[in-house]
Write an enzyme that holds these catalytic residues in place. Structure first.
Site, PDB file in Angstrom:
ATOM      1  N   ASP A   1       0.001   6.625  -0.614  1.00  0.00           N
ATOM      2  CA  ASP A   1       0.690   7.540   0.308  1.00  0.00           C
ATOM      3  C   ASP A   1       0.114   7.375   1.715  1.00  0.00           C
ATOM      4  O   ASP A   1       0.847   7.175   2.684  1.00  0.00           O
ATOM      5  CB  ASP A   1       0.519   8.988  -0.164  1.00  0.00           C
TER       6      ASP A   1
ATOM      7  N   TYR B   1      -4.462  -0.354 -12.051  1.00  0.00           N
ATOM      8  CA  TYR B   1      -4.863   0.959 -12.569  1.00  0.00           C
ATOM      9  C   TYR B   1      -5.779   0.748 -13.770  1.00  0.00           C
ATOM     10  O   TYR B   1      -5.787  -0.337 -14.393  1.00  0.00           O
ATOM     11  CB  TYR B   1      -3.619   1.765 -12.967  1.00  0.00           C
TER      12      TYR B   1
ATOM     13  N   GLN C   1      -7.264  -2.444   5.637  1.00  0.00           N
ATOM     14  CA  GLN C   1      -5.943  -3.012   5.300  1.00  0.00           C
ATOM     15  C   GLN C   1      -5.809  -4.431   5.846  1.00  0.00           C
ATOM     16  O   GLN C   1      -5.193  -5.288   5.216  1.00  0.00           O
ATOM     17  CB  GLN C   1      -4.824  -2.124   5.847  1.00  0.00           C
TER      18      GLN C   1
ATOM     19  N   GLY D   1       1.309  -0.164  -7.514  1.00  0.00           N
ATOM     20  CA  GLY D   1       1.842   0.903  -6.658  1.00  0.00           C
ATOM     21  C   GLY D   1       2.991   0.450  -5.782  1.00  0.00           C
ATOM     22  O   GLY D   1       3.986  -0.079  -6.273  1.00  0.00           O
ATOM     23  N   GLU D   2       2.853   0.664  -4.481  1.00  0.00           N
ATOM     24  CA  GLU D   2       3.966   0.351  -3.574  1.00  0.00           C
ATOM     25  C   GLU D   2       3.525  -0.571  -2.435  1.00  0.00           C
ATOM     26  O   GLU D   2       4.057  -1.668  -2.242  1.00  0.00           O
ATOM     27  CB  GLU D   2       4.524   1.659  -2.994  1.00  0.00           C
ATOM     28  N   ASP D   3       2.522  -0.126  -1.686  1.00  0.00           N
ATOM     29  CA  ASP D   3       2.185  -0.872  -0.475  1.00  0.00           C
ATOM     30  C   ASP D   3       1.620  -2.256  -0.784  1.00  0.00           C
ATOM     31  O   ASP D   3       1.962  -3.239  -0.117  1.00  0.00           O
ATOM     32  CB  ASP D   3       1.181  -0.070   0.368  1.00  0.00           C
TER      33      ASP D   3
END
Ligand code: TRH
Length: 397
Positions: A34, A212, A268, A285-287
């Protein structure tokens, strides 16, 4: 529907967006995604001349993810505590922003909305930035308006903005020049990158592990042991490291023949470079999925688990949208526990097999293909301009 003039653009010819003031709100559910996505969005907007206030309920991760962010050393972005957005003393000093971004459906603080409704300013362009998915509903829902029916902002309109993989979605975060930067990093980059972290390079295949805790890591270690080429496993800090530790406690011999290095938490910028220099990336995840796509290296994605196995539909949509070849698809299903990790399932290490070559070619082709659509920030700015000037949602197709 036809394209609104406000949205006709190409990646090479983006419409200039006048600088605006943005409020981005983000609540950290768990993990790093997030804050990771909202920070990249804030930093990209600021690099294009916008001013951003990023309101976070938990900003801790930024200390390592974006060094200097918490000390306001990134021009154009200030990080603010979530609770300050309800503080009358703070609100009385705020300049009303032109845009509000509600990250992943987090509800904005009531006092903040009430303050804005009480000041003499036009309503902001209010965007609900959604999670990334390749499912077909994304094209249908991208850009839809949602009028507020009650509360101090009654009558104002929020718009849904969906990232995605196709031209009728909001696209993917990709900073201007990212792929050129990656291309110039080259093989010298690998040496310099590892040296910078104090890691010697013995020329093995580099495999990054970001996963994970429930990933089938013991099975992965067994596969890597069986690889034709020597493997150097770079384990990211946190759950991946715990999963490796657990696997090795159960079967200490699983590390034989493998070189395993535990990484610190990286910024990052360094995390992106890690994906560029690795021969195979395990991401989650996403990023990190998006960054693995831009890396152009073969990857395996572990999807964030959702209730009722909804994530498996999302995984399938991604594999279909990207036309994942057979072995790639198999590994994704196995890695996400849709099936057992078969002892003979190949991983793309070295291009000695046809399967490896096909997997590598798939990953290498995805980045230029996806880069044909305008990046998320370019699209978001055009969308915001359209809403601001038309007072309504520009048509998204
Ligand atoms: O941490 P994640 O699992 O985040 C997830 C997803 O975003 C998911 O969609 C969301 O619903 C859930 O959180 C709550 O994986 P993701 O999205 O890849 O985010 C990781 C971020 O951490 C990414 O911005 C990269 C960054 N990162 C670093 O910068 N340095 C590091 O060393 C590591 C390990 C990660």
């Amino acid at each position: 529907m036809t394209a609104s003039p406000a949205l006709v653009q190409t990646p090479d010819n983006p419409l200039p967006a006048p600088p605006m003031l943005w409020d981005i709100f983000c609540r950290v559910i768990d993990n790093f995604g997030d804050v990771g996505v909202c920070w990249r969005l804030a930093a990209d907007l600021a690099a294009r001349g916008h001013t951003v206030r990023l309101w976070l309920d938990d900003a801790q991760a930024l200390a390592w993810m974006a060094p200097g962010a918490l000390e306001s050393r990134w021009p154009g972005v200030t990080v603010r505590p979530w609770n300050a957005a309800s503080d009358p003393g703070v609100l009385s000093t705020l300049k009303p922003a032109g845009v509000w971004i509600e990250g992943f459906g987090c509800e904005l603080p009531e006092a903040f909305v009430a303050w804005r409704a009480s000041v003499q300013a036009a309503p902001p362009v209010w965007i609900n930035l959604e999670y990334l998915s390749a499912e077909s509903f994304v094209e249908r829902c991208h850009g839809l308006p949602s009028p507020l029916m009650s509360g101090p902002a009654k009558g104002w309109i929020k718009h849904f903005f969906y990232p995605g993989f196709t031209p009728h979605t909001g696209g993917l975060l990709r900073e201007p020049g990212l792929l050129a930067q990656r291309n110039t990093f080259g093989s010298d980059g690998r040496q310099a990158f590892l040296r910078g972290l104090g890691i010697a390079d013995h020329g093995e295949a580099l495999v990054t592990l970001f996963c994970y805790a429930h990933a089938p890591v013991a099975e992965l270690l067994a596969h890597l042991q069986g690889a034709r080429q020597g493997v150097h496993l770079l384990v990211t800090h946190g759950q991946a490291a715990s999963a490796v530790k657990t696997a090795l406690e159960r079967a200490p011999k699983a590390a034989e023949g493998l070189r395993i290095t535990h990484l610190p938490l990286l910024s990052q910028t360094l995390f992106d470079q890690l994906l560029w220099v690795s021969d195979l990336n395990f991401v989650r995840g996403e990023d990190s999925l998006v960054r693995a796509l831009w890396a152009g290296r073969p990857f395996v994605w572990q999807i964030y688990p959702q209730q009722d196995a909804a994530h498996l539909t999302k995984l399938e949509a991604f594999l279909s949208e990207t036309n994942a070849p057979g072995p790639t698809r198999d590994w994704h299903l196995q890695w996400n526990s849709v099936g057992a990790v078969r002892a003979n399932a190949p991983l793309p290490l070295g291009n000695s097999t046809q399967d490896s070559a096909v997997w590598q070619a798939w990953a290498a082709a995805l980045a230029p293909r996806l880069a044909q659509q305008a990046d998320l920030v370019t699209q978001l700015c055009a969308f915001v301009q359209g809403v601001a000037s038309e007072g309504q949602a520009p048509k998204t197709r």
